[in-house]
Scaffold this motif. Structure first.
Motif, PDB file in Angstrom:
ATOM      1  N   ARG A   1       0.918  -1.231  -0.196  1.00  0.00           N
ATOM      2  CA  ARG A   1      -0.076  -0.079   0.129  1.00  0.00           C
ATOM      3  C   ARG A   1       0.841   1.180   0.167  1.00  0.00           C
ATOM      4  N   GLU A   2       1.975   1.098   0.962  1.00  0.00           N
ATOM      5  CA  GLU A   2       3.047   2.338   0.965  1.00  0.00           C
ATOM      6  C   GLU A   2       3.548   2.513  -0.568  1.00  0.00           C
ATOM      7  N   ALA A   3       3.880   1.409  -1.134  1.00  0.00           N
ATOM      8  CA  ALA A   3       4.680   1.486  -2.528  1.00  0.00           C
ATOM      9  C   ALA A   3       3.615   2.312  -3.616  1.00  0.00           C
ATOM     10  N   GLN A   4       2.222   1.709  -3.263  1.00  0.00           N
ATOM     11  CA  GLN A   4       1.251   2.173  -4.411  1.00  0.00           C
ATOM     12  C   GLN A   4       0.925   3.434  -4.147  1.00  0.00           C
ATOM     13  N   ALA A   5       0.957   3.901  -2.734  1.00  0.00           N
ATOM     14  CA  ALA A   5       0.814   5.187  -2.654  1.00  0.00           C
ATOM     15  C   ALA A   5       1.916   6.242  -3.043  1.00  0.00           C
ATOM     16  N   GLN A   6       3.201   5.844  -2.934  1.00  0.00           N
ATOM     17  CA  GLN A   6       4.263   6.484  -3.470  1.00  0.00           C
ATOM     18  C   GLN A   6       4.258   6.672  -4.963  1.00  0.00           C
TER      19      GLN A   6
ATOM     20  N   ALA B   1       1.602   6.583  -7.097  1.00  0.00           N
ATOM     21  CA  ALA B   1       0.511   7.290  -7.137  1.00  0.00           C
ATOM     22  C   ALA B   1       1.024   8.798  -7.051  1.00  0.00           C
ATOM     23  N   ALA B   2       1.648   9.138  -5.944  1.00  0.00           N
ATOM     24  CA  ALA B   2       2.059  10.295  -5.734  1.00  0.00           C
ATOM     25  C   ALA B   2       3.153  10.750  -6.517  1.00  0.00           C
ATOM     26  N   ALA B   3       3.988  10.340  -7.118  1.00  0.00           N
ATOM     27  CA  ALA B   3       4.984  10.186  -8.203  1.00  0.00           C
ATOM     28  C   ALA B   3       4.422  10.702  -9.411  1.00  0.00           C
ATOM     29  N   GLU B   4       3.349   9.854  -9.761  1.00  0.00           N
ATOM     30  CA  GLU B   4       2.674  10.101 -11.010  1.00  0.00           C
ATOM     31  C   GLU B   4       1.761  11.484 -10.808  1.00  0.00           C
ATOM     32  N   ASP B   5       1.286  11.968  -9.723  1.00  0.00           N
ATOM     33  CA  ASP B   5       0.514  13.001  -9.636  1.00  0.00           C
ATOM     34  C   ASP B   5       1.394  14.338  -9.738  1.00  0.00           C
ATOM     35  N   ARG B   6       2.833  13.900  -9.371  1.00  0.00           N
ATOM     36  CA  ARG B   6       3.830  15.139  -9.319  1.00  0.00           C
ATOM     37  C   ARG B   6       4.239  15.342 -10.793  1.00  0.00           C
ATOM     38  N   GLN B   7       4.323  14.353 -11.724  1.00  0.00           N
ATOM     39  CA  GLN B   7       5.006  14.596 -13.023  1.00  0.00           C
ATOM     40  C   GLN B   7       4.053  15.093 -14.037  1.00  0.00           C
ATOM     41  N   PRO B   8       4.393  15.844 -14.847  1.00  0.00           N
ATOM     42  CA  PRO B   8       3.500  16.605 -15.752  1.00  0.00           C
ATOM     43  C   PRO B   8       3.398  15.576 -16.901  1.00  0.00           C
ATOM     44  N   VAL B   9       2.312  15.506 -17.765  1.00  0.00           N
ATOM     45  CA  VAL B   9       1.899  14.499 -18.607  1.00  0.00           C
ATOM     46  C   VAL B   9       2.294  15.379 -19.923  1.00  0.00           C
ATOM     47  N   ARG B  10       2.816  14.740 -20.797  1.00  0.00           N
ATOM     48  CA  ARG B  10       3.050  15.576 -22.086  1.00  0.00           C
ATOM     49  C   ARG B  10       1.945  15.445 -23.246  1.00  0.00           C
ATOM     50  N   HIS B  11       1.391  14.500 -23.032  1.00  0.00           N
ATOM     51  CA  HIS B  11       0.242  14.004 -23.977  1.00  0.00           C
ATOM     52  C   HIS B  11      -1.022  13.661 -22.921  1.00  0.00           C
ATOM     53  N   PRO B  12      -2.158  14.319 -23.463  1.00  0.00           N
ATOM     54  CA  PRO B  12      -3.244  14.057 -22.387  1.00  0.00           C
ATOM     55  C   PRO B  12      -3.815  12.590 -22.368  1.00  0.00           C
ATOM     56  N   GLN B  13      -3.523  11.819 -23.042  1.00  0.00           N
ATOM     57  CA  GLN B  13      -4.078  10.370 -22.933  1.00  0.00           C
ATOM     58  C   GLN B  13      -2.747   9.515 -22.790  1.00  0.00           C
ATOM     59  N   ALA B  14      -1.481   9.865 -22.811  1.00  0.00           N
ATOM     60  CA  ALA B  14      -0.303   9.132 -22.584  1.00  0.00           C
ATOM     61  C   ALA B  14      -0.314   8.520 -21.334  1.00  0.00           C
ATOM     62  N   GLY B  15      -0.564   9.096 -20.160  1.00  0.00           N
ATOM     63  CA  GLY B  15      -0.347   8.359 -18.998  1.00  0.00           C
ATOM     64  C   GLY B  15      -1.248   7.184 -18.845  1.00  0.00           C
ATOM     65  N   SER B  16      -2.603   7.046 -19.445  1.00  0.00           N
ATOM     66  CA  SER B  16      -3.458   5.940 -19.260  1.00  0.00           C
ATOM     67  C   SER B  16      -2.666   5.063 -20.304  1.00  0.00           C
ATOM     68  N   ARG B  17      -2.439   5.370 -21.416  1.00  0.00           N
ATOM     69  CA  ARG B  17      -1.721   4.522 -22.470  1.00  0.00           C
ATOM     70  C   ARG B  17      -0.535   3.929 -21.973  1.00  0.00           C
ATOM     71  N   CYS B  18       0.175   4.506 -21.189  1.00  0.00           N
ATOM     72  CA  CYS B  18       1.688   3.720 -20.449  1.00  0.00           C
ATOM     73  C   CYS B  18       1.242   2.879 -19.711  1.00  0.00           C
ATOM     74  N   ARG B  19       0.203   3.213 -18.964  1.00  0.00           N
ATOM     75  CA  ARG B  19       0.002   2.128 -17.860  1.00  0.00           C
ATOM     76  C   ARG B  19      -0.707   0.965 -18.631  1.00  0.00           C
ATOM     77  N   ARG B  20      -1.344   0.891 -19.629  1.00  0.00           N
ATOM     78  CA  ARG B  20      -2.130  -0.235 -20.155  1.00  0.00           C
ATOM     79  C   ARG B  20      -0.810  -0.858 -20.799  1.00  0.00           C
ATOM     80  N   LEU B  21      -0.064  -0.198 -21.440  1.00  0.00           N
ATOM     81  CA  LEU B  21       1.120  -0.831 -21.959  1.00  0.00           C
ATOM     82  C   LEU B  21       1.905  -1.594 -21.191  1.00  0.00           C
TER      83      LEU B  21
END
Length: 191
Positions: A127-132, A134-154
């Motif tokens: 849970r702590e690793a998942q929280a970290q 998620a926090a890291a993903e929230d802090r990183q700017p996404v270059r493309h609007p759908q790229a974050g979800s596409r990266c996770r799927r891939l």
């Protein structure tokens, strides 16, 4: 004769005649017979001695029977006690087996508790690793609007992508050439 006298005295007094009294009276009777020294008296003495010997023999026989009965009783009591002792020993062995089984069970319970604590610790770490993450993903700017979800799927599909070399004749749905490797795809996002 003398024995009848002793029986009468014992019945009259309600108690048995003592040995000392019997010996004293017999001594007096023997002295009287010796003083008379007639053949009739000698026959009476012999009869008396035979009667005494017969009584002694019967007493010995009765005493032997009593002792034999007591011996049989004791042997039976010993056999009963041995049987009871064997039963108690068997019960003690059963209790020992149950105690050993309880000890085995308590060892298993202790092992289960250790594993359960480890599962709880690993769950908390996860849970702590998942929280970290998620926090890291929230802090990183996404270059493309759908790229974050596409990266996770891939990322989830990555292990099944292994057969052909990256970029060799593979195209995406839209006809675009396939990305050469996973790192370049993830370049779309910084997650």
């Amino acid at each position: 004769m003398i024995s009848d006298l002793f029986a009468d005295v014992a019945e009259h007094r309600g108690t048995a005649v003592t040995i000392e009294a019997i010996e004293f009276v017999r001594g007096l009777y023997g002295s009287a017979v010796d003083a008379a020294s007639s053949p009739k008296h000698a026959t009476e003495i012999l009869e008396q001695q035979l009667a005494d010997a017969d009584r002694g023999s019967r007493r010995s026989s009765v005493r032997g029977d009593v002792l034999g009965d007591a011996l049989l009783d004791r042997k039976q009591r010993i056999a009963d006690l041995q049987t009871r002792l064997n039963q108690l020993e068997a019960e003690r062995n059963e209790e020992q087996k149950r105690a050993d089984e309880r000890a085995d069970v308590s060892g298993l319970i202790a092992e289960r508790d250790v594993l359960q604590r480890e599962v709880e610790r690993l769950g908390a770490d996860l849970r702590e690793a998942q929280a970290q993450r998620a926090a890291a993903e929230d802090r990183q700017p996404v270059r493309h609007p759908q790229a974050g979800s596409r990266c996770r799927r891939l990322r989830h599909r990555r292990p099944s992508a292994g057969g052909a070399a990256p970029g060799e004749g593979h195209h995406c749905r839209g006809g675009e050439p396939a990305v050469r490797d996973f790192a370049s795809l993830c370049g779309l996002c910084t997650a």
